[in-house]
Design a protein around this motif. Structure first.
Motif, short mmCIF file in Angstrom:
data_model
loop_
_atom_site.label_atom_id
_atom_site.label_comp_id
_atom_site.label_asym_id
_atom_site.label_seq_id
_atom_site.Cartn_x
_atom_site.Cartn_y
_atom_site.Cartn_z
N PHE A 34 13.22 36.22 12.59
CA PHE A 34 14.53 36.12 12.52
C PHE A 34 14.89 37.25 13.79
O PHE A 34 14.25 37.85 14.15
CB PHE A 34 14.95 36.92 11.25
N ARG A 35 16.13 36.93 14.26
CA ARG A 35 16.84 38.14 14.94
C ARG A 35 18.17 38.26 14.67
O ARG A 35 19.00 37.54 13.92
CB ARG A 35 16.98 37.55 16.49
N GLN A 36 18.98 39.59 15.02
CA GLN A 36 20.09 39.98 14.43
C GLN A 36 20.73 40.57 15.81
O GLN A 36 20.16 41.61 16.06
CB GLN A 36 20.10 40.68 13.39
N ALA A 37 21.70 40.04 16.48
CA ALA A 37 22.31 40.82 17.48
C ALA A 37 23.59 41.42 16.83
O ALA A 37 24.12 41.19 15.82
CB ALA A 37 22.86 39.69 18.56
N PRO A 38 23.88 42.54 17.84
CA PRO A 38 25.03 43.40 17.32
C PRO A 38 26.44 42.59 16.97
O PRO A 38 26.64 41.73 17.72
CB PRO A 38 25.32 44.26 18.40
N THR A 88 19.18 38.94 23.53
CA THR A 88 19.15 40.51 22.89
C THR A 88 19.42 40.47 21.63
O THR A 88 20.43 40.17 20.96
CB THR A 88 20.42 41.35 23.75
N ALA A 89 18.57 41.14 21.01
CA ALA A 89 18.75 41.42 19.44
C ALA A 89 17.27 42.19 18.70
O ALA A 89 16.52 42.55 19.61
CB ALA A 89 18.58 40.04 18.55
N ILE A 90 17.71 42.55 17.75
CA ILE A 90 16.46 43.00 16.72
C ILE A 90 15.85 42.05 16.25
O ILE A 90 16.46 41.13 15.38
CB ILE A 90 16.86 44.14 15.56
N TYR A 91 14.51 41.78 16.51
CA TYR A 91 13.57 40.80 16.07
C TYR A 91 12.83 41.13 14.88
O TYR A 91 12.05 42.30 14.87
CB TYR A 91 12.82 40.28 17.38
N TYR A 92 12.95 40.24 13.73
CA TYR A 92 12.05 40.65 12.70
C TYR A 92 11.01 39.41 12.21
O TYR A 92 11.40 38.53 12.50
CB TYR A 92 13.03 40.73 11.14
N CYS A 93 10.08 39.77 11.69
CA CYS A 93 9.15 38.69 11.10
C CYS A 93 9.21 38.97 9.56
O CYS A 93 9.22 39.96 8.82
CB CYS A 93 7.69 38.81 11.77
N ALA A 94 9.20 37.83 8.95
CA ALA A 94 9.15 37.73 7.27
C ALA A 94 7.97 36.82 7.04
O ALA A 94 7.67 35.85 7.81
CB ALA A 94 10.46 37.15 6.88
N ALA A 95 7.25 36.93 5.85
CA ALA A 95 6.05 36.07 5.57
C ALA A 95 6.35 35.99 4.15
O ALA A 95 6.71 36.96 3.50
CB ALA A 95 4.93 36.93 6.09
N LYS A 96 5.50 34.73 3.66
CA LYS A 96 5.25 34.67 2.43
C LYS A 96 4.23 33.44 2.04
O LYS A 96 3.73 32.80 3.07
CB LYS A 96 6.60 34.24 1.64
N MET A 97 4.04 33.26 1.05
CA MET A 97 3.02 32.15 0.58
C MET A 97 4.16 31.20 0.17
O MET A 97 4.58 31.33 -1.01
CB MET A 97 1.90 32.49 -0.42
N THR A 117 12.09 44.74 15.77
CA THR A 117 11.58 45.38 17.39
C THR A 117 12.49 44.94 17.98
O THR A 117 13.12 43.90 18.01
CB THR A 117 10.19 44.99 17.48
N GLN A 118 13.20 45.95 18.77
CA GLN A 118 14.19 45.67 19.75
C GLN A 118 13.72 44.65 20.99
O GLN A 118 12.67 45.25 21.70
CB GLN A 118 14.97 46.97 20.14
N VAL A 119 14.66 43.99 21.27
CA VAL A 119 14.66 42.96 22.38
C VAL A 119 15.65 43.08 23.18
O VAL A 119 16.65 42.77 22.70
CB VAL A 119 14.17 41.41 22.36
N THR A 120 15.65 43.50 24.42
CA THR A 120 16.83 43.64 25.20
C THR A 120 16.48 43.00 26.56
O THR A 120 15.94 43.41 27.20
CB THR A 120 17.01 45.18 25.55
N VAL A 121 17.52 42.16 26.75
CA VAL A 121 17.46 41.45 28.21
C VAL A 121 18.73 41.71 28.91
O VAL A 121 19.76 41.39 28.43
CB VAL A 121 17.43 39.65 27.93
N SER A 122 18.69 42.11 30.04
CA SER A 122 19.59 42.79 30.97
C SER A 122 19.74 41.70 32.12
O SER A 122 18.75 40.89 32.60
CB SER A 122 19.48 43.99 31.67
N SER A 123 20.96 41.39 32.54
CA SER A 123 21.42 40.41 33.60
C SER A 123 21.37 41.03 34.87
O SER A 123 21.31 42.36 35.17
CB SER A 123 22.90 39.89 33.77
#
Length: 123
Positions: A34-38, A88-97, A117-123
């Motif tokens: 998943f990811r969530q941007a501001p 650009t966002a915070i990236y999360y991983c989620a897991a389950k059975m 974990t933060q991912v930032t991409v600048s132009s």
């Protein structure tokens, strides 16, 4: 108790690449990134049902992102190429059975998710 941890975020220029990793402490068959941007809602980016290697991506990353299992057990990677500022966002991983590919999708609910974990991409 299942726990997951992400790693590999960072800052890159437009068009750059990053590889994220998600490590689980127990066996899982379903991992979703998943990811969530501001100011935006969280969105599912990539899902993998490991037993069948069934993979789904959100349209905006199709052809640029690749999710795969790693050499280490219970590790899943997200290779992100041709990154754009909109990634650009915070990236999360989620897991389950999930026990079924039908229960491992971008809209699946998870109780276990990493700290992000933060991912930032600048132009």
């Amino acid at each position: 108790q299942l726990q997951v941890e992400e790693s590999g975020g960072g800052s890159v220029q437009d068009g750059g690449s990053l590889r994220l990793s998600c490590a689980a402490n127990l066996y899982v068959d379903c991992v979703v990134w998943f990811r969530q941007a501001p100011g935006k809602e969280r969105e599912g980016v990539a899902a993998i049902y490991i037993p069948g290697n069934n993979i789904n991506y959100i349209d905006s990353v199709m052809g640029r992102f690749t999710v795969s299992t790693g050499d280490a057990r219970d590790t899943v990677h997200l290779q992100m190429n041709n990154l754009k500022p909109d990634d650009t966002a915070i990236y999360y991983c989620a897991a389950k059975m999930a026990l079924s590919e039908r229960l491992c999708t971008l809209s699946t609910n998870f109780r276990v998710m990493g700290q992000g974990t933060q991912v930032t991409v600048s132009s």
